[in-house]
Enzyme design. Structure first.
Site, PDB file in Angstrom:
ATOM      1  N   LYS A  29      -3.017  17.304 -14.843  1.00 50.20           N
ATOM      2  CA  LYS A  29      -4.311  17.104 -15.497  1.00 50.20           C
ATOM      3  C   LYS A  29      -4.068  16.647 -16.930  1.00 50.20           C
ATOM      4  O   LYS A  29      -3.294  17.300 -17.644  1.00 50.20           O
ATOM      5  CB  LYS A  29      -5.104  18.418 -15.492  1.00 50.20           C
ATOM      6  CG  LYS A  29      -6.514  18.304 -16.084  1.00 50.20           C
ATOM      7  CD  LYS A  29      -7.222  19.646 -16.045  1.00 50.20           C
ATOM      8  CE  LYS A  29      -8.623  19.522 -16.644  1.00 50.20           C
ATOM      9  NZ  LYS A  29      -9.368  20.795 -16.630  1.00 50.20           N
ATOM     10  N   LYS A  80      -0.566  20.525 -17.363  1.00 53.85           N
ATOM     11  CA  LYS A  80      -1.872  20.380 -18.003  1.00 53.85           C
ATOM     12  C   LYS A  80      -1.632  20.045 -19.469  1.00 53.85           C
ATOM     13  O   LYS A  80      -1.060  20.839 -20.213  1.00 53.85           O
ATOM     14  CB  LYS A  80      -2.692  21.657 -17.873  1.00 53.85           C
ATOM     15  CG  LYS A  80      -4.090  21.534 -18.490  1.00 53.85           C
ATOM     16  CD  LYS A  80      -4.869  22.811 -18.292  1.00 53.85           C
ATOM     17  CE  LYS A  80      -6.272  22.708 -18.874  1.00 53.85           C
ATOM     18  NZ  LYS A  80      -7.050  23.944 -18.690  1.00 53.85           N
TER      19      LYS A  80
END
Length: 331
Positions: free
Chosen positions: A254, A200
């Site tokens: 992400k 992330k």
């Protein structure tokens, strides 16, 4: 390899049936996870200005959306809470409340859909803290790792007891997967999955999401001390390998579109299920481009989904999930 004219690569592209037969990459509604935003109240749907077509919804409406997911063949929904500001504090203590919005939404979905739909829950403190960070702050404003992990474990257990099928820690604290897995085993929840947000990044593509969960105006500073530097790729391999070794059943990248290389590298190196989050900013860009007449909306959506799958993604979290599922059914 043959040469032209013995080999004409356009032969297999000449008709629709042949293109379909030779297609290397496919996507189905079962590959989709639909993120939903839960808010307080009853019969409430609050449009999110920065996410056209997406609304925060109260638990009763969330249950209806979950049923729609089942009807469309979508495998799973991902829940995110818009905690009322009055319930937010420095440590995000509302995350540990068995009666919080997240837990009520889990229960509402399970009552409506049973085991026909997976429920993935976000484990992080930013929707619950008064400062918008994902953990506990020290005097200098630094997010303290180990104290935060202790709270994340409590949050994960509360969600598991409410019926969550997949715990998805999105906080990027070190060691949190091992701590959560150990706690789930100790609490006799061995079949609750962990999908770790392993790669992330500290991205510019999260703005609309922060609007949706109500943390945008609260956030003090940035998240660069725990989310990853967008310049780094090898570090993602280390993060993901650590999470898998600690008990993660699957991992996540992400954002998505700008990190297809990371999806590919993780799939090739670890051979574990890799999911990708088509973030709020990426969703909003497609909607803005379509509204401006810069491209065909449906075509852009489907091309993006295929790109994720082609890069090696097992599945995709996307706000476009119902649109994609409807387009696939229409075919």
């Amino acid at each position: 390899m043959s040469q032209f004219p013995l080999e004409r690569l356009r032969r297999t592209r000449a008709s629709a049936w042949s293109r379909a037969m030779h297609r290397e990459t496919a996507i189905s509604p079962a590959d989709l996870i639909w993120p939903l935003f839960v808010t307080d109240g009853h019969g409430v749907e609050e449009p999110i200005a920065s996410l056209p077509g997406v609304s925060r919804a109260s638990v009763d409406i969330i249950a209806q959306q979950a049923q729609r997911a089942v009807d469309l063949g979508i495998s799973c929904v991902a829940l995110f809470a818009n905690t009322p500001h009055a319930l937010r504090d420095e440590t995000g203590s509302e995350a540990l409340n068995p009666g919080n919005l997240m837990c009520r939404a889990i229960a509402g979905i399970k009552e409506r859909c049973g085991d026909a739909l997976g429920v993935l829950t976000d484990v992080a403190l930013d929707p619950y803290t008064s400062h918008g960070q994902d953990g506990v702050l020290d005097r200098d404003g630094y997010v303290v790792n180990d104290a935060t992990v202790d709270l994340l474990v409590g949050q994960a257990l509360v969600q598991a007891r409410a019926g969550a099928d997949i715990i998805a820690p999105s906080d990027m604290m070190d060691g949190r997967v091992a701590a959560i897995r150990s706690a789930l085993e100790e609490q006799d929840r061995p079949n609750v999955q962990i999908m770790a947000y392993s790669a992330k990044y500290a991205s510019a593509f999260y703005g609309p999401f922060r609007d949706a969960v109500g943390s945008a105006g609260l956030l003090k500073g940035n998240k660069k001390t725990y989310q990853m530097d967008p310049a780094n790729g090898a570090e993602a391999l280390r993060e993901a390998a650590a999470d898998v070794s600690e008990g993660a059943d699957s991992i996540m990248v992400k954002p998505g579109v700008a990190y297809l290389d990371i999806v590919y590298r993780l799939q090739q190196s670890l051979h574990v299920p890799v999911f990708v989050y088509h973030t709020s900013g990426e969703y909003a860009m497609i909607e803005a481009a379509a509204a401006a007449g810069a491209g065909d909306r449906d075509a852009m959506i489907m091309e993006t989904m295929i790109a994720f799958k082609r890069a090696g993604a097992t599945g995709v979290l996307t706000y476009h999930a119902p649109v994609v599922a409807e387009l696939l059914h229409a075919r």
